[in-house]
Design an enzyme around this catalytic site. Structure first.
Site, PDB file in Angstrom:
ATOM      1  N   ASP A  36       0.842  -1.195   0.000  1.00 31.94           N
ATOM      2  CA  ASP A  36       0.000   0.000   0.000  1.00 31.94           C
ATOM      3  C   ASP A  36       0.878   1.246   0.000  1.00 31.94           C
ATOM      4  OD1 ASP A  36      -2.160   1.688   0.195  1.00 31.94           O
ATOM      5  OD2 ASP A  36      -3.086   0.648   1.865  1.00 31.94           O
ATOM      6  N   ASP A  37       0.976   1.905  -1.154  1.00 38.72           N
ATOM      7  CA  ASP A  37       1.741   3.159  -1.285  1.00 38.72           C
ATOM      8  C   ASP A  37       3.253   2.933  -1.271  1.00 38.72           C
ATOM      9  OD1 ASP A  37      -0.821   4.105  -1.065  1.00 38.72           O
ATOM     10  OD2 ASP A  37      -0.389   5.598   0.474  1.00 38.72           O
ATOM     11  N   CYS A  75      -5.649   4.460  -4.271  1.00 46.89           N
ATOM     12  CA  CYS A  75      -5.813   3.131  -3.667  1.00 46.89           C
ATOM     13  C   CYS A  75      -6.957   2.305  -4.245  1.00 46.89           C
ATOM     14  CB  CYS A  75      -5.991   3.277  -2.164  1.00 46.89           C
ATOM     15  SG  CYS A  75      -4.658   4.196  -1.357  1.00 46.89           S
ATOM     16  N   ASP A 260       0.042  -0.715  -5.000  1.00 45.51           N
ATOM     17  CA  ASP A 260      -1.139  -0.125  -5.647  1.00 45.51           C
ATOM     18  C   ASP A 260      -0.847   1.224  -6.275  1.00 45.51           C
ATOM     19  OD1 ASP A 260      -0.852   1.179  -3.212  1.00 45.51           O
ATOM     20  OD2 ASP A 260      -2.960   1.084  -2.664  1.00 45.51           O
ATOM     21  N   ASN A 261       0.018   2.023  -5.655  1.00 47.60           N
ATOM     22  CA  ASN A 261       0.375   3.339  -6.197  1.00 47.60           C
ATOM     23  C   ASN A 261       1.652   3.821  -5.530  1.00 47.60           C
ATOM     24  OD1 ASN A 261      -2.476   4.022  -4.396  1.00 47.60           O
ATOM     25  ND2 ASN A 261      -0.536   4.798  -3.634  1.00 47.60           N
TER      26      ASN A 261
END
Length: 462
Positions: A36-37, A75, A260-261
């Site tokens: 996540d991130d 997200c 995700d990003n």
């Protein structure tokens, strides 16, 4: 003519793989690990100050992609692209799913859990889900509660082992959504210990400051917290791989690791710059002939659903415009993988800023469809020590980019990536690049037409 058509039809049919039997699918399992991130703060991607032995080990056992890109840097929308193989403007997952933002994928969209369930798979999601509605993302099992939440990776590892064991002889898809290294309410979730998880702290002086951030004490303080969260994520990845070994599935499971990003800092996450989209991707396939090495294909997150369906021997729906990466895993420089596209509408519901993007190996073109608006900040980025420091000091620069150019953007942005890899010099009005601009503008429009972009009708192309 009839004979020619018959021969062409025979060739097409011969190129379509025969569907797998139930016994064959039982040895075609999938684990999708989603950070996540996370950006390139990994040892296997060249960061010598981070400690990520488990992810580095996965790269040595699989293939590390050097040019992998999210299709959106947000997200929920990004997860929707992974599960549906559709861009955000095609699926309807225009922004965050949770709380007041309340964005939902359209009801008629086919998702990985929907498709695989119909083909005998047991599907599960562990940790962060972050997409709606459940009728589209109808996993058989949802596990998102436990000590430490989705940062309590030791318990998550045990929950994964239980899911694999309970699957018995059925093939499975397990999605693991970590919350690390996303920002928490305060910091990066390092304020308390997690049972069974080793704390790996970093000093502010012992981190790498990326080009989109300024080298300031508050930035380094946040990056040190970010690094610690990444090392906890790495332990989680190791525990997931251990769960596969303990349940004797290490040799029959396709493992995909990605983010995700981009990093949760101004200048990266929510943008269509490479800092927000260019991300780690590691694919470990039991069927792969060689271990380790890199693959330089330009791949997109919309390619992940077709890849998983290909592994499962399931036909990819026509609506999915991506393609499987399995046929190119043993190649370093496969041909025909030289362009990716991106789209963005919102992050939070208050952050309307639709953008479209095409990126080749040499250039990037971004179209800011609501360019007269100020570029919006996600609330966690706005409240960060990093951005608040910029405001308090009145900084004119944020890393190598000016604050003014970050907040106020033109309709069109064009970058020569060979000479300007950090995307700092907009060449959209430079006569020398008129032909490049025209070509990318036309290709982007054709892609919008192909993907039935609702925003196409509202904005005129020159």
């Amino acid at each position: 003519m009839r004979r020619l058509l018959f021969l062409l039809g025979s060739l097409i049919l011969a190129s379509i793989p025969a569907p797998l039997s139930a016994a064959e699918r039982a040895t075609r399992n999938v684990v999708l690990l989603i950070a996540d991130d996370l950006g390139f703060q990994l040892g296997c991607y060249g960061d010598k100050k981070i400690r990520t032995p488990n992810i580095d080990g996965l790269a040595k056992n699989g293939v590390r992609f050097t040019h992998a890109f999210a299709a959106v840097s947000s997200c929920s929308p990004s997860r929707a692209t992974l599960y549906t193989g559709l861009h955000t403007h095609s699926s309807g997952q225009y922004g965050l799913a949770h709380d007041v933002h309340n964005f939902h994928t359209r009801d008629n969209v086919q998702s990985l859990p929907r498709i695989l369930r119909k083909n005998g798979y047991r599907t599960g999601i562990l940790g962060k889900i972050h997409v709606l509605p459940r009728t589209v993302y109808n996993f058989d099992v949802e596990i998102n509660k436990g000590i430490g939440g989705n940062r309590g990776v030791a318990q998550m590892g045990e929950q994964a082992r239980q899911f694999l064991q309970d699957s018995g002889d059925k093939p499975f898809l397990l999605v693991v959504g970590f919350s690390d290294p996303h920002r928490a309410a305060k910091g990066f979730g390092n304020e308390k210990p997690y049972p069974g998880v080793k704390e790996i702290p970093y000093e502010p002086g012992d981190v790498n400051v990326p080009y989109f951030l300024s080298d300031k004490p508050d930035v380094r303080r946040e990056l040190a917290e970010y690094y610690q969260s990444i090392s906890r994520l790495d332990q989680g990845v190791g525990l997931m791989l251990d769960a596969l070994k303990k349940t004797k599935h290490a040799d029959d499971t396709l493992v995909i690791f990605l983010s995700d990003n981009g990093p949760p800092f101004p200048g990266a996450k929510t943008t269509l710059y490479d800092s927000g989209l260019h991300l780690p991707l590691i694919v470990s396939s039991p069927a792969r002939k060689r271990r380790g090495g890199t693959n330089n294909a330009m791949v997109s997150w919309i390619d992940m659903a077709p890849t998983i369906l290909d592994w499962a021997g399931v036909k990819t729906p026509l609506a999915m415009t991506g393609r499987s990466v399995l046929p190119i895993l043993d190649e370093e420089n496969p041909k025909g993988w030289d362009v990716v596209y991106g789209s963005h509408q919102c992050h939070e519901v208050t952050m309307y800023y639709p953008m479209r993007m095409i990126r080749t190996r040499t250039h990037k073109y971004i179209r800011n469809l609501a360019h007269k608006l100020d570029y919006p900040f996600a609330s966690d980025l706005y409240n960060s020590l990093t951005w608040q420091g910029v405001l308090q000091r009145g900084d004119k620069m944020m890393g190598d980019r000016s604050v003014e150019s970050y907040i106020h953007r033109p309709l069109e942005e064009l970058y020569d990536l060979e000479n300007d890899p950090h995307e700092l010099r907009n060449l959209a009005t430079d006569p020398k690049y008129a032909e490049v601009l025209k070509d990318l503008r036309e290709r982007l429009k054709a892609w919008q037409v192909k993907t039935r972009d609702p925003w196409l009708v509202k904005y005129r192309y020159e």
